[in-house]
Design an enzyme around this catalytic site. Sequence first.
Site, PDB file in Angstrom:
ATOM      1  N   LEU A 157      40.406  70.728  49.136  1.00 33.21           N
ATOM      2  CA  LEU A 157      40.365  72.094  48.620  1.00 33.21           C
ATOM      3  C   LEU A 157      41.798  72.486  48.232  1.00 33.21           C
ATOM      4  O   LEU A 157      42.719  72.259  49.017  1.00 33.21           O
ATOM      5  CB  LEU A 157      39.860  73.048  49.710  1.00 33.21           C
ATOM      6  CG  LEU A 157      39.732  74.492  49.234  1.00 33.21           C
ATOM      7  CD1 LEU A 157      38.455  74.650  48.412  1.00 33.21           C
ATOM      8  CD2 LEU A 157      39.732  75.450  50.402  1.00 33.21           C
ATOM      9  N   TYR A 181      32.359  80.523  49.015  1.00 37.34           N
ATOM     10  CA  TYR A 181      32.943  81.563  49.860  1.00 37.34           C
ATOM     11  C   TYR A 181      34.449  81.630  49.681  1.00 37.34           C
ATOM     12  O   TYR A 181      35.056  80.733  49.079  1.00 37.34           O
ATOM     13  CB  TYR A 181      32.570  81.345  51.330  1.00 37.34           C
ATOM     14  CG  TYR A 181      33.329  80.240  52.035  1.00 37.34           C
ATOM     15  CD1 TYR A 181      33.096  78.904  51.742  1.00 37.34           C
ATOM     16  CD2 TYR A 181      34.283  80.534  53.007  1.00 37.34           C
ATOM     17  CE1 TYR A 181      33.794  77.894  52.394  1.00 37.34           C
ATOM     18  CE2 TYR A 181      34.978  79.540  53.675  1.00 37.34           C
ATOM     19  CZ  TYR A 181      34.728  78.219  53.362  1.00 37.34           C
ATOM     20  OH  TYR A 181      35.421  77.237  54.006  1.00 37.34           O
ATOM     21  N   LYS A 236      34.985  75.466  46.799  1.00 43.37           N
ATOM     22  CA  LYS A 236      34.901  76.069  48.141  1.00 43.37           C
ATOM     23  C   LYS A 236      33.445  76.428  48.437  1.00 43.37           C
ATOM     24  O   LYS A 236      33.048  77.600  48.473  1.00 43.37           O
ATOM     25  CB  LYS A 236      35.841  77.271  48.271  1.00 43.37           C
ATOM     26  CG  LYS A 236      36.143  77.616  49.729  1.00 43.37           C
ATOM     27  CD  LYS A 236      37.336  78.519  49.835  1.00 43.37           C
ATOM     28  CE  LYS A 236      37.521  79.105  51.226  1.00 43.37           C
ATOM     29  NZ  LYS A 236      37.900  78.152  52.265  1.00 43.37           N
TER      30      LYS A 236
HETATM   31  N1  PLP Z   1      41.175  73.051  53.313  1.00 46.40           N
HETATM   32  C1  PLP Z   1      39.941  73.398  53.726  1.00 46.40           C
HETATM   33  C2  PLP Z   1      38.881  72.354  53.829  1.00 46.40           C
HETATM   34  C3  PLP Z   1      39.655  74.730  54.054  1.00 46.40           C
HETATM   35  O1  PLP Z   1      38.430  75.080  54.459  1.00 46.40           O
HETATM   36  C4  PLP Z   1      40.694  75.694  53.969  1.00 46.40           C
HETATM   37  C5  PLP Z   1      40.442  77.103  54.308  1.00 46.40           C
HETATM   38  O2  PLP Z   1      39.395  77.472  54.755  1.00 46.40           O
HETATM   39  C6  PLP Z   1      41.960  75.282  53.548  1.00 46.40           C
HETATM   40  C7  PLP Z   1      42.171  73.944  53.219  1.00 46.40           C
HETATM   41  C8  PLP Z   1      43.088  76.256  53.430  1.00 46.40           C
HETATM   42  O3  PLP Z   1      42.920  77.056  52.290  1.00 46.40           O
HETATM   43  P1  PLP Z   1      43.566  78.496  52.198  1.00 46.40           P
HETATM   44  O4  PLP Z   1      45.046  78.307  52.386  1.00 46.40           O
HETATM   45  O5  PLP Z   1      43.230  78.941  50.828  1.00 46.40           O
HETATM   46  O6  PLP Z   1      42.949  79.326  53.278  1.00 46.40           O
END
Ligand code: PLP
Length: 286
Positions: free
Chosen positions: A206, A33, A149
């Site tokens: 992530l 996602y 993700k």
């Molecule tokens: N880390 C995790 C586990 C996440 O689920 C998310 C966003 O959903 C992030 C970090 C932040 O990522 P982003 O800045 O791309 O939204």
Amino acid sequence: MEQIAYVNGSFVPMSEAKVSILDRGFLFADGIYEVAAVLDGKLIDNASHLARLERSVGEISLALPETIDRIQEIQRELVTRNHLVNGMVYLEVTRGADTGRDFAFPKGDVKPTLVMFTSVKDIVNAESAKTGIGVITVPDLRWVRRDIKSVALLAQVLAKQAAAEAGAGEAWMIEDGKVTEGGSSSCFILTQDDVIVTRHNSSAILPGCTRKAVVALAAERQLRIEERPFTIEEALAAKEAFITSATVFVQAVVTIDGKTIANGKPGPMTNRLREIYVDFARATAV
Ligand code: PLP
């Protein structure tokens, strides 16, 4: 007016937006996602989100059913159809619905499922940005490929439920005594000697798109950055702490497990990075 969702080639009212119970996203969490913010009707940092989508699907050998350009077109059309001004677009792609429940990939010509929907949120004027949030700490119970993700989010569901029950805004996940990341955010601290610290990218976290932009924007301004893991003790002794994500941008953290960081208010560096990020977001929105 009812929300419009996108499901496998069609724009349909939310109440008619359905996928099969044999969908592998439902049965195995066999899907990926993305969430991109929308400001003033435009997508924020979307190229970065779509690049991560391509990488994530590649890591699980899942072919996207549409090109990246077409996916952005669909995202934009959904924003328009829903008259969305501020909020986000959620996008999910799964390995589709086969004729039964086999763990291995479908052998036949099963088309991946692609769905999208929008939600409303005024990220820029969120009350929590003014007050800061509290976080709790929880053990990181996830699998070892957190760089993908994946829609397998049970550990984050439990972590964020624990945070909600404690009246906290986020859960910081801990592994081997160090913070990995938030349930849905990247974690940062500002040390007493003004170094911005955030964990380096690896399969343990992530690679946050907002994290990436904030690190680059801070570096452009000659701010000192160290990408390395940090402990909760370090965070509690820090000048400031904050999280980043597409749905909060840059958000101050003022307590950890009920213990106050500095004066318990969003600090000047956090506020500055938030402003810098919002300017970047507006300037690069599509
Ligand atoms: N880390 C995790 C586990 C996440 O689920 C998310 C966003 O959903 C992030 C970090 C932040 O990522 P982003 O800045 O791309 O939204």
